[in-house]
Write a protein that holds these residues in place. Structure first.
Motif, mmCIF file in Angstrom:
data_model
loop_
_atom_site.group_PDB
_atom_site.id
_atom_site.type_symbol
_atom_site.label_atom_id
_atom_site.label_comp_id
_atom_site.label_asym_id
_atom_site.label_seq_id
_atom_site.Cartn_x
_atom_site.Cartn_y
_atom_site.Cartn_z
ATOM 1 N N ILE A 14 0.832 -1.195 0.000
ATOM 2 C CA ILE A 14 0.000 0.000 0.000
ATOM 3 C C ILE A 14 0.873 1.253 0.000
ATOM 4 O O ILE A 14 1.841 1.357 0.756
ATOM 5 N N ASP A 15 0.514 2.211 -0.853
ATOM 6 C CA ASP A 15 1.243 3.470 -0.951
ATOM 7 C C ASP A 15 1.241 4.154 0.416
ATOM 8 O O ASP A 15 0.185 4.390 0.997
ATOM 9 N N PRO A 16 2.409 4.497 0.964
ATOM 10 C CA PRO A 16 2.455 5.109 2.291
ATOM 11 C C PRO A 16 1.749 6.452 2.372
ATOM 12 O O PRO A 16 1.297 6.860 3.442
ATOM 13 N N ARG A 17 1.619 7.152 1.241
ATOM 14 C CA ARG A 17 0.897 8.428 1.260
ATOM 15 C C ARG A 17 -0.572 8.202 1.564
ATOM 16 O O ARG A 17 -1.188 8.940 2.334
ATOM 17 N N TRP A 18 -1.150 7.167 0.959
ATOM 18 C CA TRP A 18 -2.547 6.859 1.242
ATOM 19 C C TRP A 18 -2.707 6.283 2.639
ATOM 20 O O TRP A 18 -3.699 6.555 3.317
ATOM 21 N N ALA A 19 -1.750 5.500 3.087
ATOM 22 C CA ALA A 19 -1.820 4.942 4.436
ATOM 23 C C ALA A 19 -1.862 6.069 5.469
ATOM 24 O O ALA A 19 -2.614 6.011 6.445
ATOM 25 N N ALA A 20 -1.061 7.128 5.241
ATOM 26 C CA ALA A 20 -1.062 8.272 6.151
ATOM 27 C C ALA A 20 -2.362 9.062 6.032
ATOM 28 O O ALA A 20 -2.929 9.521 7.031
ATOM 29 N N MET A 21 -2.851 9.217 4.811
ATOM 30 C CA MET A 21 -4.072 9.977 4.564
ATOM 31 C C MET A 21 -5.273 9.362 5.273
ATOM 32 O O MET A 21 -6.168 10.069 5.742
ATOM 33 N N TYR A 22 -5.282 8.025 5.348
ATOM 34 C CA TYR A 22 -6.423 7.328 5.935
ATOM 35 C C TYR A 22 -6.104 6.721 7.295
ATOM 36 O O TYR A 22 -6.735 5.755 7.714
ATOM 37 N N GLY A 23 -5.134 7.306 7.982
ATOM 38 C CA GLY A 23 -4.821 6.875 9.332
ATOM 39 C C GLY A 23 -5.848 7.401 10.322
ATOM 40 O O GLY A 23 -6.786 8.123 9.961
ATOM 41 N N PRO A 24 -5.717 7.066 11.605
ATOM 42 C CA PRO A 24 -6.672 7.551 12.617
ATOM 43 C C PRO A 24 -6.643 9.067 12.704
ATOM 44 O O PRO A 24 -5.605 9.702 12.512
ATOM 45 N N VAL A 25 -7.806 9.648 12.974
ATOM 46 C CA VAL A 25 -7.940 11.104 13.078
ATOM 47 C C VAL A 25 -7.922 11.489 14.544
ATOM 48 O O VAL A 25 -8.730 10.996 15.340
ATOM 49 N N GLU A 26 -6.995 12.362 14.906
ATOM 50 C CA GLU A 26 -6.863 12.798 16.295
ATOM 51 C C GLU A 26 -7.727 14.041 16.545
ATOM 52 O O GLU A 26 -8.131 14.745 15.623
ATOM 53 N N GLY A 27 -7.995 14.307 17.822
ATOM 54 C CA GLY A 27 -8.684 15.532 18.222
ATOM 55 C C GLY A 27 -10.189 15.520 18.044
ATOM 56 O O GLY A 27 -10.824 16.576 18.104
ATOM 57 N N ARG A 75 -22.316 8.710 0.459
ATOM 58 C CA ARG A 75 -21.430 8.437 1.593
ATOM 59 C C ARG A 75 -19.973 8.454 1.152
ATOM 60 O O ARG A 75 -19.636 8.032 0.049
ATOM 61 N N LEU A 76 -19.104 8.969 2.028
ATOM 62 C CA LEU A 76 -17.667 9.022 1.798
ATOM 63 C C LEU A 76 -16.969 8.343 2.960
ATOM 64 O O LEU A 76 -17.540 8.169 4.048
ATOM 65 N N LEU A 77 -15.710 7.963 2.759
ATOM 66 C CA LEU A 77 -14.899 7.513 3.879
ATOM 67 C C LEU A 77 -14.836 8.627 4.921
ATOM 68 O O LEU A 77 -14.868 9.816 4.585
ATOM 69 N N ASN A 78 -14.747 8.259 6.187
ATOM 70 C CA ASN A 78 -14.787 9.272 7.240
ATOM 71 C C ASN A 78 -13.667 10.306 7.096
ATOM 72 O O ASN A 78 -13.880 11.504 7.316
ATOM 73 N N GLN A 79 -12.469 9.849 6.746
ATOM 74 C CA GLN A 79 -11.380 10.797 6.559
ATOM 75 C C GLN A 79 -11.666 11.738 5.393
ATOM 76 O O GLN A 79 -11.246 12.906 5.411
ATOM 77 N N ASP A 80 -12.387 11.248 4.389
ATOM 78 C CA ASP A 80 -12.698 12.084 3.232
ATOM 79 C C ASP A 80 -13.786 13.099 3.532
ATOM 80 O O ASP A 80 -13.710 14.255 3.083
ATOM 81 N N ILE A 81 -14.819 12.717 4.276
ATOM 82 C CA ILE A 81 -15.864 13.692 4.581
ATOM 83 C C ILE A 81 -15.323 14.763 5.528
ATOM 84 O O ILE A 81 -15.712 15.933 5.440
ATOM 85 N N ILE A 82 -14.386 14.402 6.400
ATOM 86 C CA ILE A 82 -13.753 15.416 7.250
ATOM 87 C C ILE A 82 -12.952 16.385 6.392
ATOM 88 O O ILE A 82 -12.998 17.609 6.585
ATOM 89 N N ASP A 83 -12.227 15.855 5.416
ATOM 90 C CA ASP A 83 -11.456 16.703 4.507
ATOM 91 C C ASP A 83 -12.375 17.608 3.691
ATOM 92 O O ASP A 83 -12.132 18.821 3.583
ATOM 93 N N LEU A 84 -13.447 17.047 3.133
ATOM 94 C CA LEU A 84 -14.375 17.839 2.326
ATOM 95 C C LEU A 84 -15.076 18.888 3.171
ATOM 96 O O LEU A 84 -15.266 20.038 2.730
ATOM 97 N N TYR A 85 -15.459 18.529 4.384
ATOM 98 C CA TYR A 85 -16.131 19.457 5.300
ATOM 99 C C TYR A 85 -15.284 20.712 5.521
ATOM 100 O O TYR A 85 -15.806 21.832 5.584
#
Length: 225
Positions: A35-48, A195-205
């Motif tokens: 898996i591309d590490p850039r995507w792995a980081a992009m879809y890692g756990p969201v803090e805060g 519906r979007l992946l949670n990391q994606d809807i946070i980014d779009l928001y």
């Protein structure tokens, strides 16, 4: 503006108030080292966040549905959101003939899908979910217990963010939102919302303000190629 206008897009790496889950598949296998590490980081756990937003196992998702910047030669101005339900993509149009492309899940039946133009009139973090009367009538045992709504949280089917679509000043009951079922991205499974992946809807928001224009192309139309 005709909704069937053809646009050329080239990829490059970089529920209604009642949207619902459709049941879970077996637990996904562990991510592979390829898996591309850039995507792995992009879809890692969201803090805060007030509730956990765990990492996405992107090994279970077709890479075309992961967030990436693409070339975009449509006529829509920057800031417009264009949803192509046929290819399961949402595009956030940017300046310079570019767009951010997100993979989405759409309605499991054509009659469940909104199409046309709308406006994001409201945004919510960890939104409350309430099934519509039609959903309760269709599946009373499943949705009846939630007729009074479900508070935001990790089991809420809207996920951590929701963008509410209005048309002519009225709520369409359709949303752009997160999901508790990341495996469903790229499929037709929802009760009509996008519906979007949670990391994606946070980014779009973060990127789109209220008042943003949304175009949902008709299912079956060759509006985006």
């Amino acid at each position: 503006m005709p909704l069937t206008r053809r646009a050329a897009l080239i990829g490059a790496p970089l529920f209604l108030a009642g949207c619902a889950t459709q049941g879970r598949l077996p637990a996904p296998t562990a991510a592979t080292p390829s898996i591309d590490p850039r995507w792995a980081a992009m879809y890692g756990p969201v803090e805060g966040e007030p509730f956990p937003v765990p990492a996405v196992d992107i090994s279970e998702i077709d890479p075309q549905f992961l967030r990436q910047e693409v070339a975009y030669r449509g006529a829509e101005p920057a800031g417009t959101l264009v949803v192509d339900p046929n290819r399961r993509f949402l595009y956030l149009v940017r300046e310079g003939n570019r767009a951010i492309r997100y993979g989405v899940g759409v309605g499991k039946q054509e009659g469940f899908n909104f199409q046309g133009e709308a406006t994001i009139a409201r945004k919510a973090q960890w939104p409350r979910w309430t099934p519509t009367p039609a959903m309760i009538a269709r599946e009373p045992e499943r949705y009846g217990p939630y007729r009074d709504g479900l508070a935001g949280g990790p089991t809420n089917p809207l996920g951590p963010r929701a963008l509410y679509l209005y048309k002519d000043g009225r709520d369409t009951l359709y949303r752009l939102h997160g999901t508790t079922e990341p495996w469903s991205i790229g499929t037709m499974v929802s009760s009509g919302c996008i519906r979007l992946l949670n990391q994606d809807i946070i980014d779009l928001y973060r990127r789109v303000p209220t008042g943003s224009r949304v175009i949902v192309l008709p299912a079956g139309a060759a509006g985006v190629a």
